[in-house]
Design an enzyme around this catalytic site. Structure first.
Site, mmCIF file in Angstrom:
data_model
loop_
_atom_site.group_PDB
_atom_site.id
_atom_site.type_symbol
_atom_site.label_atom_id
_atom_site.label_comp_id
_atom_site.label_asym_id
_atom_site.label_seq_id
_atom_site.Cartn_x
_atom_site.Cartn_y
_atom_site.Cartn_z
ATOM 1 C CB SER A 94 7.851 -2.756 4.232
ATOM 2 O OG SER A 94 7.005 -3.808 4.641
ATOM 3 C CE LYS A 97 8.913 -6.834 2.863
ATOM 4 N NZ LYS A 97 8.130 -6.213 3.931
ATOM 5 C CB SER A 342 6.024 -4.822 0.417
ATOM 6 O OG SER A 342 6.653 -4.439 1.611
#
Length: 508
Positions: A94, A97, A342
């Site tokens: 993640s 991101k 997230s």
């Protein structure tokens, strides 16, 4: 070599031997602390360099067999303070991101909003709308049941009590590819792998679009546990296979949607004194889900369908007029649940939205191409980066730690940087929408409410990248990418936390 130079080299060599001896003596204690806690006390190396301190942590046997890439930069000038395998391409999980958020802020802008519209070509005669009603989605992941209720109330205010026509969902703002190319089929039933549609809705203000919340609680009289679904709807089928058991027995409840349909199977045992079980389950085909819920919402508001009305999917005619519309919160606010919690769906939606707005194609291919262009403009070397999605769920995304830290450095000069910075989780801050995925980490350390960083975790991968201030007030950027580890994720996260805490406690 003259005598003076020779003596000087001996002095340097003796100093190095002393430092190494200290590290070897200290190492067993340090290893124990890393295994046992989230923080590491480096007081015995107080006068050592940052490189020497981090080297001790990185010698942890739990990292053996894997690959750890680290890059630490001076936030003021971008100078490299430490690197270990920093140029090795690794999976970011993640931390992907970070790239998506930066690209979206640069492309769409912090004040960008998504829109949902209700339209018709029909005419209102008396209390009857003669014509089809279209619900056109433009990617808004924040659409809630309360928004559909507001739509229904507004239609009623306009004098509509009956609709003689179909209810039509329009999700053509994006393509019809629902799942990113590398998403594992085993992730698809869960909120982390929810389908992406231009017309979708969320069950609460975490904005997990394309999902429902399933709650399982003890039944006072029945032989099966009680099950509720939020929002209530007829689109989801619940198959309750639970069994109530006596007080004090172990609770064992599983909640999973069957692949390829909207039957959610709930199995296991629930004690009479058991606690609530809650799960976010993805829906199959979120566009149809929204239309189904909206039809029920209209009927609950007293607006009935007459004739042979049905639900269907079709692009809205260009001549249709807007009856009511809703705008989402601005992107800078949406980034908070996206980054703090997230949210995978937000990452994929932002990719498609960038593709739609820049390349007039709401697809992963076009959106990722837009991202590549933005990242090149920001100075990243795309020859060493592979983008496969916007969330980091793909095990094929690749980026070196040095590139990720470099991105965190260059965006500090952007006018939208404050919005980006605000969206990052804050280490050890207990409030969910501030601490986010770091609220229970680094809770009593130099990094507490000091480090702000994006976490990342998929099987065999743990990552952490962001900003922290040192003990002497220096701003530092770090990127930690740990790949191919086996064993406890908690242990690996504790190593990450030790690294960040060590940086935070260091004096240059």
């Amino acid at each position: 070599m003259n005598r003076k130079a020779f003596v000087s080299k001996l002095v340097v060599l003796a100093g190095l031997i002393t430092i190494i001896s200290g590290l070897l003596l200290f190492y067993p204690q340090l290893e124990t602390k890393i295994d046992a806690t989230n923080e590491t006390d480096i007081t015995q190396l107080e006068d050592a360099s940052l490189e020497e301190k981090l080297a001790v942590i990185l010698d942890n046997p739990n990292l053996e067999g894997g690959v750890t890439g680290i890059s630490v930069l001076d936030a003021a000038n971008g100078d490299q303070l430490f690197s270990r395998n920093g140029d090795i391409r690794l999976h970011p999980a993640s931390n992907m991101k970070i790239l998506t958020a930066a690209s979206a802020l640069e492309t769409l802008g912090p004040d960008y909003r998504f829109t949902t519209e209700v339209l018709t070509e029909g005419k209102i005669r008396g209390k009857v709308l003669h014509g089809d009603v279209y619900v056109k989605g433009k990617g808004d992941p924040t659409l809630l049941l309360s928004d559909l209720e507001a739509f229904a109330k507004e239609l009623k205010k306009q004098g509509i009590q009956k609709i003689k026509g179909d209810l039509v969902g329009d999700d053509t703002w994006y393509d019809d590819v629902r799942l990113s190319q590398d998403l594992n089929w085993s992730d698809e039933p869960f909120y982390t792998g929810a389908q992406v549609s231009a017309l979708t809705m969320s069950p609460d203000d975490d904005y997990d679009a394309g999902t429902v919340i399933v709650e399982v609680s003890p039944s006072k009289k029945g032989k099966k546990a009680e099950v509720t679904v939020t929002p209530e709807n007829n689109y989801i089928t619940i198959e309750n296979k639970t069994k109530m058991v006596a007080n004090g027995e172990e609770k064992d409840i599983s909640i999973e949607r069957q692949h390829g349909n909207n039957t959610i199977v709930i199995e296991g045992e629930m004690p009479k004194d058991g606690s609530l079980s809650r799960s976010w389950a993805s829906v199959w085909e979120p566009t149809n889900y929204v239309i189904s819920v909206f039809r029920q919402t209209l009927e609950d508001e007293g607006i009935t369908f007459i004739g042979k009305s049905k639900d269907r999917l079709e692009e809205t005619p260009a001549s249709a007029k807007v009856l009511v519309a809703k705008e989402s919160m601005p992107l800078k606010e949406l980034l908070v649940p996206f980054m703090k919690l997230s949210n995978n769906g937000h990452g994929e939606t932002l990719v498609k939205e960038m593709g739609k707005m820049i390349g007039d194609e709401g697809s992963w291919d076009e959106g990722l191409a837009v991202m590549e262009d933005v990242l090149v403009e920001l100075g990243l070397n795309m020859d060493t980066i592979l983008l496969r999605d916007g969330s980091g769920m793909s095990h094929k995304n690749l980026i070196p730690a040095v590139e990720l830290s470099e991105l965190l450095y260059v965006i500090q000069d952007k006018d939208w940087f404050t919005s980006f910075q605000t969206a990052l989780p804050v280490a050890g801050h207990p409030e969910r929408m501030i601490g986010g995925t770091l609220r229970n980490r680094m809770t009593d350390s130099h990094a507490t409410e000091n480090a702000i960083a994006k976490t990342g975790s998929i099987t065999g991968v743990s990552t952490l990248s962001g900003y922290v201030t040192t003990a002497d007030g220096e701003e530092v950027i770090f990127s930690i990418l740990i790949n191919n580890f086996l064993g406890s994720s908690a242990t690996i996260r504790s190593i990450e936390d030790s690294i960040v805490n060590t940086i935070a406690g260091h004096e240059f």
